[in-house]
Design a protein around this motif. Structure first.
Motif, PDB file in Angstrom:
ATOM      1  N   CYS A 403       0.791  -1.119  -0.143  1.00 37.58           N
ATOM      2  CA  CYS A 403      -0.073  -0.064  -0.015  1.00 37.58           C
ATOM      3  C   CYS A 403       0.758   1.141   0.167  1.00 37.58           C
ATOM      4  O   CYS A 403       1.732   1.338   0.777  1.00 37.58           O
ATOM      5  CB  CYS A 403      -0.745  -0.052   1.185  1.00 37.58           C
ATOM      6  N   CYS A 406       0.323   2.949   3.748  1.00 38.11           N
ATOM      7  CA  CYS A 406       0.968   2.541   5.120  1.00 38.11           C
ATOM      8  C   CYS A 406       1.954   1.373   4.881  1.00 38.11           C
ATOM      9  O   CYS A 406       2.523   0.891   5.900  1.00 38.11           O
ATOM     10  CB  CYS A 406      -0.462   1.803   5.777  1.00 38.11           C
ATOM     11  N   THR A 408       1.658  -1.758   4.085  1.00 39.42           N
ATOM     12  CA  THR A 408       0.907  -2.965   4.136  1.00 39.42           C
ATOM     13  C   THR A 408       1.158  -3.850   2.734  1.00 39.42           C
ATOM     14  O   THR A 408       0.920  -3.462   1.781  1.00 39.42           O
ATOM     15  CB  THR A 408      -0.548  -3.086   4.635  1.00 39.42           C
ATOM     16  N   CYS A 458      -6.204   2.088   4.981  1.00 31.07           N
ATOM     17  CA  CYS A 458      -5.138   1.806   5.819  1.00 31.07           C
ATOM     18  C   CYS A 458      -5.538   1.365   7.188  1.00 31.07           C
ATOM     19  O   CYS A 458      -4.719   0.479   7.646  1.00 31.07           O
ATOM     20  CB  CYS A 458      -4.072   2.992   5.976  1.00 31.07           C
ATOM     21  N   HIS A 461      -6.143  -2.285   6.856  1.00 28.94           N
ATOM     22  CA  HIS A 461      -4.956  -2.993   6.301  1.00 28.94           C
ATOM     23  C   HIS A 461      -4.171  -3.435   7.500  1.00 28.94           C
ATOM     24  O   HIS A 461      -3.652  -4.496   7.366  1.00 28.94           O
ATOM     25  CB  HIS A 461      -4.141  -1.979   5.251  1.00 28.94           C
ATOM     26  N   LYS A 462      -4.088  -2.492   8.381  1.00 28.90           N
ATOM     27  CA  LYS A 462      -3.185  -2.538   9.550  1.00 28.90           C
ATOM     28  C   LYS A 462      -3.927  -3.805  10.619  1.00 28.90           C
ATOM     29  O   LYS A 462      -3.139  -4.383  11.350  1.00 28.90           O
ATOM     30  CB  LYS A 462      -2.939  -1.414  10.249  1.00 28.90           C
ATOM     31  N   PRO A 465      -4.144  -7.606   8.120  1.00 29.43           N
ATOM     32  CA  PRO A 465      -3.045  -7.673   7.168  1.00 29.43           C
ATOM     33  C   PRO A 465      -3.124  -8.852   6.298  1.00 29.43           C
ATOM     34  O   PRO A 465      -2.730  -8.709   4.979  1.00 29.43           O
ATOM     35  CB  PRO A 465      -1.612  -7.402   7.915  1.00 29.43           C
ATOM     36  N   ASP A 466      -3.271 -10.100   6.865  1.00 22.45           N
ATOM     37  CA  ASP A 466      -3.323 -11.331   6.250  1.00 22.45           C
ATOM     38  C   ASP A 466      -4.519 -11.321   5.093  1.00 22.45           C
ATOM     39  O   ASP A 466      -4.386 -11.821   4.218  1.00 22.45           O
ATOM     40  CB  ASP A 466      -3.250 -12.310   7.294  1.00 22.45           C
ATOM     41  N   TYR A 468      -5.892  -9.006   3.606  1.00 23.54           N
ATOM     42  CA  TYR A 468      -5.680  -7.918   2.567  1.00 23.54           C
ATOM     43  C   TYR A 468      -4.265  -8.090   1.613  1.00 23.54           C
ATOM     44  O   TYR A 468      -4.185  -7.790   0.759  1.00 23.54           O
ATOM     45  CB  TYR A 468      -5.332  -6.481   2.851  1.00 23.54           C
ATOM     46  N   HIS A 469      -3.603  -9.295   1.986  1.00 22.91           N
ATOM     47  CA  HIS A 469      -2.541  -9.776   1.313  1.00 22.91           C
ATOM     48  C   HIS A 469      -2.645 -10.792   0.333  1.00 22.91           C
ATOM     49  O   HIS A 469      -2.832 -12.049   0.819  1.00 22.91           O
ATOM     50  CB  HIS A 469      -1.161 -10.142   2.470  1.00 22.91           C
TER      51      HIS A 469
END
Length: 620
Positions: A403, A406, A408, A458, A461-462, A465-466, A468-469
């Motif tokens: 991102c 942020c 991520t 963000c 995302h934080k 995180p998994d 959005y990955h």
């Protein structure tokens, strides 16, 4: 050990507590048991040397050969699984029965069965390699599920766990010279409220063996929310481990000096590892809280593996560390090398008091014993041969998009490409350039989630995180040259974009080694689309009929064989690419969810060259 029905009694003979209460008494009791253990073990070793020294050592699951090692960690015996399967089949047993224990030319195996009430259960088989006889000698009660088996001191111990009743039972059988097995009820043990935890040593490690070696066997309760741990001595006395009961999640390994346990941190499956000193009653954290995988324990030494991340996605190594629990010191033993096409070689196991690691040499993946810092001993055990390295090598590329606001990670990709050795084709450079082009295309892909990312995303995302990955991996899974003319390069892929699981993929590239031309199945198949669909659908129908029974559709969604036929007919296509060429056959396959559930995986259907092409082999 005499037969004992052990209720949840709390013995005062040994107390393992951080407070150190009755520490001296505990030390005296353990020391006495250690002396008894030494005497018993020496006798057992003299009378049953092979059974005490033979540790099961698995090779690659795709091969028929597997091994055992002795107490010194050297290769002892080599076995051929295909021979074992034939003996089982010839004697009316399940050829896929699981090997539970090995002793003196005899194997003890477990197979699934159905009892007289129609309930699922386990049957145990005694197989004699010299006479090629295999007989079922024991059917476990359906309320139990099989835990482990161990041949020790002339007896076979079989453990079962009844989770509903919270009961553990270790059955015992004695083999006779004629191969029959007689139940020895006086040597059986039942435990209420606890099950037995064993060390991962390459054998079952029954209660008698653990007590002879360590003076006790470690127990754990059935309540996973409020897990409790205890020890049991030779007299059947159970002592709760107060030091562990306050916070431990599970015990990973133990011996007469230390107990290794984990505390679940309750966050993304992370845990912290501790070593508990039995003599002092002290517990210490060791290693990195997030990455420790305990391999085994010998005396005061704990061996554990740590995954070492790099700045490239999916490119990792494995480091083996020895932790001295008394001196509180660390020694790095070995760090693996990353090998494209063989990422699994960072596997580590523990046998006969030593860690073992895999290493790629040429095209061979071999097992080595770790005897000291960077001191590897070749034990002459081959795990696998990677065809790609017989015909060339493998390169890889990675990408990682984050991102822009942020940082991520939003998309990561790992892709491999096979590189053909020039001696196999005058146009190897042309073929290699094409394969690299495909790899570069995969790692250069940027999903819309990256381009459309906004600063307002963000916070999510934080927090997740998994989720959005998004990740993609493409691995070279096989390389072959057929008839000195056609290069076959197979790939396995896996995509993950959040949720319970991702999606696997398979595909194959075919090249003419004389011209460099890239080919497809359609270049070999001369029939019509209709003929191909009918041929495949009929094969699916036959498989459905062979594997489905009343109430069980054999892993198919279809309710009838006609439904299976119709679905296969719809999906099958000459141009689908769902075909894999092999030396003596061709596989046509369907993805998960095409014909069956995700858990049922890919479905493969085998065709001869004659069936598909009217030829004996692969030819245009």
């Amino acid at each position: 050990m005499k037969k004992s029905f052990i209720c949840l009694m709390l013995a005062a003979s040994i107390t393992f507590a951080i407070t150190g209460c009755k520490k001296d008494e505990a030390k005296t009791e353990v020391s006495t048991q250690e002396k008894q253990t030494e005497e018993k073990t020496e006798t057992a070793t003299e009378e049953n040397k092979q059974l005490d020294d033979e540790y099961y050592f698995e090779s690659d699951y795709d091969t028929d050969i597997f091994y055992t090692v002795d107490a010194d960690g050297n290769k002892m015996n080599t076995y051929d699984r295909s021979v074992i399967k034939k003996i089982l089949k010839d004697n009316g047993c399940d050829e896929d029965a699981t090997i539970e224990a090995i002793h003196d030319g005899k194997m003890y195996l477990r197979q699934y069965a159905t009892d007289d009430n129609g309930d699922s259960t386990y049957e145990f088989i005694a197989l004699d390699l010299s006479t090629e006889k295999a007989d079922v000698f024991f059917e476990m009660e359906s309320s139990y599920w099989a835990n482990y088996s161990d041949f020790y001191d002339g007896k076979l111990y079989i453990a079962g766990i009844n989770n509903d009743a919270e009961k553990f039972k270790e059955f015992c059988f004695v083999p006779s010279d004629d191969g029959t097995m007689t139940e020895d009820k006086d040597s059986e043990t039942e435990i209420d409220g606890y099950s037995v935890d064993t060390n991962d040593s390459g054998r079952g490690d029954c209660i008698a063996r653990e007590i002879d070696m360590f003076g006790y066997v470690e127990l754990s309760s059935y309540d996973y929310e409020n897990k409790r741990f205890a020890t049991m001595d030779a007299e059947g006395n159970i002592t709760e481990l107060d030091a562990l009961n306050s916070n431990a999640s599970y015990v990973m390994a133990y011996n007469d000096k230390v107990i290794i346990y984990d505390i679940d941190d309750g966050d993304d499956y992370k845990s912290t590892s501790y070593v508990y000193n039995i003599e002092t009653g002290e517990a210490k954290q060791f290693g990195d809280a997030e990455t420790v995988i305990v391999v085994g324990v010998t005396d005061d030494k704990v061996y554990y593996a740590t995954t070492i991340e790099t700045d490239q996605y999916n490119v990792t190594t494995k480091k083996i560390t020895e932790y001295d629990a008394v001196a509180d010191t660390y020694s790095e033993m070995y760090e693996s090398e990353f090998a494209p096409g063989a990422s699994y070689i960072d596997n580590v196991i523990f046998r006969a008091g030593k860690p073992y690691v895999m290493k790629l040499e040429g095209a061979d993946v071999k097992w080595y014993r770790v005897d000291g810092a960077d001191k590897l001993t070749d034990i002459d055990i081959l795990s696998d041969t990677i065809q790609a390295y017989e015909y060339g090598t493998i390169i890889y590329g990675t990408s990682n998009f984050v991102c822009p606001y942020c940082g991520t990670p939003l998309y990561s990709c790992y892709a491999e490409a096979f590189v053909l050795d020039g001696k196999y084709s005058p146009v190897a450079d042309q073929i290699n350039a094409k394969l690299k082009e495909y790899m570069d295309g995969e790692v250069s892909y940027e999903p819309v989630t990256v381009a459309e990312a906004e600063e307002t995303d963000c916070e999510d995302h934080k927090e997740y995180p998994d989720t959005y990955h998004e990740t993609d991996t493409y691995n070279v899974s096989g390389v072959n040259i057929i008839n000195d003319r056609y290069l076959i390069v197979d790939f396995n892929g896996y995509w993950y974009g959040g949720g319970a699981h991702g999606m696997p993929s398979m595909y194959e590239y075919i090249f003419d080694l004389q011209t460099g031309e890239e080919l497809t199945f359609a270049d070999f198949y001369k029939g019509t689309e209709e003929e191909f669909k009918t041929l495949v659908a009929e094969k699916v129908r036959q498989d459905y009929l062979e594997n489905s029974t009343d109430g069980d559709n054999g892993g198919y969604f279809a309710a009838t064989d006609q439904d299976a036929y119709d679905t296969a007919y719809e999906y099958a296509s000459i141009n689908s690419g769902n075909v894999a060429f092999q030396d003596d056959k061709v596989l046509v396959y369907f993805y998960p969810y095409d014909l069956g559930s995700y858990a049922d995986g890919f479905k493969f259907y085998e065709f001869s060259y004659q069936e598909l092409f009217g030829t004996a082999t692969m030819v245009r």
